[in-house]
Design an enzyme around this catalytic site. Sequence first.
Site, PDB file in Angstrom:
ATOM      1  N   ARG A  11     -10.506  -5.431  -3.141  1.00  0.00           N
ATOM      2  CA  ARG A  11     -11.740  -5.102  -2.428  1.00  0.00           C
ATOM      3  C   ARG A  11     -12.678  -6.302  -2.450  1.00  0.00           C
ATOM      4  NH1 ARG A  11     -14.506  -2.331  -5.140  1.00  0.00           N
ATOM      5  NH2 ARG A  11     -13.152  -1.958  -6.923  1.00  0.00           N
ATOM      6  N   TYR A  49      -6.233  -4.550   3.102  1.00  0.00           N
ATOM      7  CA  TYR A  49      -5.982  -4.196   1.712  1.00  0.00           C
ATOM      8  C   TYR A  49      -6.661  -2.899   1.258  1.00  0.00           C
ATOM      9  CZ  TYR A  49      -4.855  -4.333  -3.064  1.00  0.00           C
ATOM     10  OH  TYR A  49      -4.341  -3.972  -4.263  1.00  0.00           O
ATOM     11  N   GLY A  50      -5.929  -2.063   0.595  1.00  0.00           N
ATOM     12  CA  GLY A  50      -6.420  -0.922  -0.198  1.00  0.00           C
ATOM     13  C   GLY A  50      -7.766  -0.370   0.220  1.00  0.00           C
ATOM     14  N   LYS A  55     -12.079   4.901  -0.813  1.00  0.00           N
ATOM     15  CA  LYS A  55     -13.403   4.549  -1.329  1.00  0.00           C
ATOM     16  C   LYS A  55     -14.486   4.711  -0.257  1.00  0.00           C
ATOM     17  CE  LYS A  55     -11.946   4.110  -5.375  1.00  0.00           C
ATOM     18  NZ  LYS A  55     -11.242   3.057  -5.973  1.00  0.00           N
ATOM     19  N   HIS A 106     -16.173   8.621  -8.917  1.00  0.00           N
ATOM     20  CA  HIS A 106     -15.003   7.770  -9.187  1.00  0.00           C
ATOM     21  C   HIS A 106     -14.378   8.246 -10.503  1.00  0.00           C
ATOM     22  CE1 HIS A 106     -13.451   3.312  -9.572  1.00  0.00           C
ATOM     23  NE2 HIS A 106     -12.555   4.090  -9.022  1.00  0.00           N
ATOM     24  N   SER A 126     -12.966   0.360 -11.898  1.00  0.00           N
ATOM     25  CA  SER A 126     -11.650  -0.001 -11.379  1.00  0.00           C
ATOM     26  C   SER A 126     -10.841  -0.744 -12.442  1.00  0.00           C
ATOM     27  CB  SER A 126     -11.806  -0.885 -10.145  1.00  0.00           C
ATOM     28  OG  SER A 126     -12.552  -0.185  -9.172  1.00  0.00           O
ATOM     29  N   CYS A 184      -9.726   0.249 -15.284  1.00  0.00           N
ATOM     30  CA  CYS A 184     -10.168   0.501 -16.662  1.00  0.00           C
ATOM     31  C   CYS A 184      -9.526   1.762 -17.247  1.00  0.00           C
ATOM     32  CB  CYS A 184     -11.683   0.584 -16.729  1.00  0.00           C
ATOM     33  SG  CYS A 184     -12.470  -1.010 -16.464  1.00  0.00           S
ATOM     34  N   ASP A 213      -8.322   9.191  -9.449  1.00  0.00           N
ATOM     35  CA  ASP A 213      -9.308   8.191  -9.011  1.00  0.00           C
ATOM     36  C   ASP A 213     -10.628   8.786  -8.525  1.00  0.00           C
ATOM     37  OD1 ASP A 213      -9.662   5.293  -8.667  1.00  0.00           O
ATOM     38  OD2 ASP A 213      -9.809   5.717  -6.525  1.00  0.00           O
ATOM     39  N   SER A 234      -1.892  -5.982  -8.054  1.00  0.00           N
ATOM     40  CA  SER A 234      -0.796  -5.396  -7.269  1.00  0.00           C
ATOM     41  C   SER A 234      -0.754  -3.896  -7.531  1.00  0.00           C
ATOM     42  CB  SER A 234       0.531  -6.055  -7.639  1.00  0.00           C
ATOM     43  OG  SER A 234       0.776  -5.983  -9.026  1.00  0.00           O
ATOM     44  N   ARG A 235      -0.273  -3.132  -6.543  1.00  0.00           N
ATOM     45  CA  ARG A 235      -0.416  -1.671  -6.625  1.00  0.00           C
ATOM     46  C   ARG A 235       0.815  -0.946  -6.090  1.00  0.00           C
ATOM     47  NH1 ARG A 235      -5.868   0.540  -7.929  1.00  0.00           N
ATOM     48  NH2 ARG A 235      -7.034  -1.317  -8.460  1.00  0.00           N
TER      49      ARG A 235
END
Length: 590
Positions: free
Chosen positions: A74, A202-203, A211, A231, A253, A255, A280, A371-372
Amino acid sequence: MATTPAIDNAHVRAWVAEVASLCEPDAIVVCDGSEQERDRLTALAVATGVLIPLNQEKLPGCYLHRSDPSDVARTEHLTFVCPPTADQAGPNNNWLAPDAAREKLSALYRGAMRGRTMYVVPFIMGPANSPFSKVGVEITDSVYVALNMRIMTRMGAIATRQLGDSNDFTRCLHSLGDLSPDRRFICHFPDSNEIWSVGSGYGGNALLGKKCLALRIASALGRKEGWLAEHMLILGITRPDGHKFYITGAFPSACGKTNLAMLQPPASMPGWKLETIGDDIAWLRPGPDGRLYAVNPEAGFFGVAPGTNSKTNGNAMISIARDTIYTNVALQPDGTVWWEGHDDEPQPGMLDWRGRPFDAASGEKAAHPNSRFTAPAYQCPSISVDWEKPEGVPIAAMLFGARRQRRVPLVYEAESWEHGTFLGATLSSETTAAATGKVGVLRRDPMAMQPFCGYNFGDYFDHWLDIGKQLSHPPKIFRVNWFRTDSQGRFLWPGFGDNLRVLQWILQRCEGKGEARETAIGLIPVEGSIDVSGLSLLPDAMKQLLAVDPAEWYEAIGLQSEYFEKFGDHIPGGIWHQHANLVRRVTGLA
Ligand code: GTP
Ligand code: SPV
Ligand code: MN
């Protein structure tokens, strides 16, 4: 231009036509969410190099995507919240005036889809037919986004049906543009319920249900409608005595939300049953019985790969063994994937996340640190039978956690909802790779929502206090910190499955049991009240983990007031009241 198939809803049809005339796509495809469609889009993505098929025997239905190297996380400095005034957005957000934002982005959208297909992706955030749920429609020129939205949301015909002929949906417009960070913007218009994103694939920048809708837009809607968008992970816990609890946890994020949401009990705690509801995002509403109820608006996990292995998160490893899209991980010669902290030793001849031969001696990582994996929630072995309950689950405790090497103890309890709101409002954490920028820098991150609150944080704290007033049985609120280190930088707490030991104490406190001592900052477990049997901790670890050093907190109170002052009179009296209490107690001790 004709759409395939035709769109029945007149509002969607008109908006799609408007966007098509601006973006000029070659074709318009309306997604139905079917398996045939998934296969068709996947084949197309493979043919165009967007997806790389993985070893279909070892990882059936799994694919790898490599994003542009400048587009891997992000980009908070390019993310804007655009209500009519800057004051409404607050100092916590970047703000652009709505007209200025529209003008700037329209220029970038103009003709941006020439030579591309425009996908119209209807989706529901929340279980179908739940009073919590919201419908969105994402228009995107990225087949990767369409395929990810299929996993992360209830996508296609189910959403079209739920929307019917209504105009009540979030208009989510996304184009890859030219992927240049110089022409990348993610803008939110809470007043008109719209999201405009351009220049990133991206994401959180591109999967606009996540989000952008489920936090930034939803938080603003929640303020109007009397609920909270947070969140937070949601976890169900059944104790050996059969008593069942649900908890939520807000951690910034990278954590530990996904890990806690899929927690597996340590060997020393047989008979405990843990169930994942969400990893999430939580949408929370006061229920008719005065308790707070939570649903997970998402249908999949977009989780951090590095550090995931069968010891730290066995449930995730099983969830991602099939029908998963991997983004920016390393590729092994046998067509399987690898990342730092994987179970397996890397194979010789591995390619790094950019597709270059991996050289361990270079000191670079094989997988990008952010990476996810994108995996359907129903594949998770610990998924709860309650995860799609339309009315949500009642919450007994809420956790605020962050990455803090110093000062913040392993766990402590708030004395009231107002005090708990203050503990959330004063959360800070060391930054991670989930957003671009320096890693490991301490920054303020109230409720783990700094990048995600769609309005002024001062008003948001006030909304939290208001919600508390509607709850006759509010959840108890706790602060946790799995990341405290000793003088040599070693973690003092083993974390992961052993976090259940802390949850055990928390649940005892929810029942009016468990031993705690009052300190300047809140209620701390009495040493011995957290079960550490079978752990090999560093000497004195528990003493250090449960210590409250008044000198360290003296430093904190100054930083807190400096921060709150930025929000002027938006900060509610209750927050200042709690701050004054802390000052009094800390200086009384110092
Ligand atoms: P987002 O998806 O970015 O919101 O992240 P998240 O909050 O879900 O974080 P996640 O659970 O994916 O964990 C991020 C990183 O923290 C991983 O590398 C984990 O291995 C690590 N981690 C998670 N829980 C613990 C813990 O209890 N102790 C320690 N030391 N590390 C942890
Ligand atoms: C986070 O950064 O908190 C995430 C990943 O969960 S993203 O969808 O990119 O926001
Ligand atoms: Mn997150």
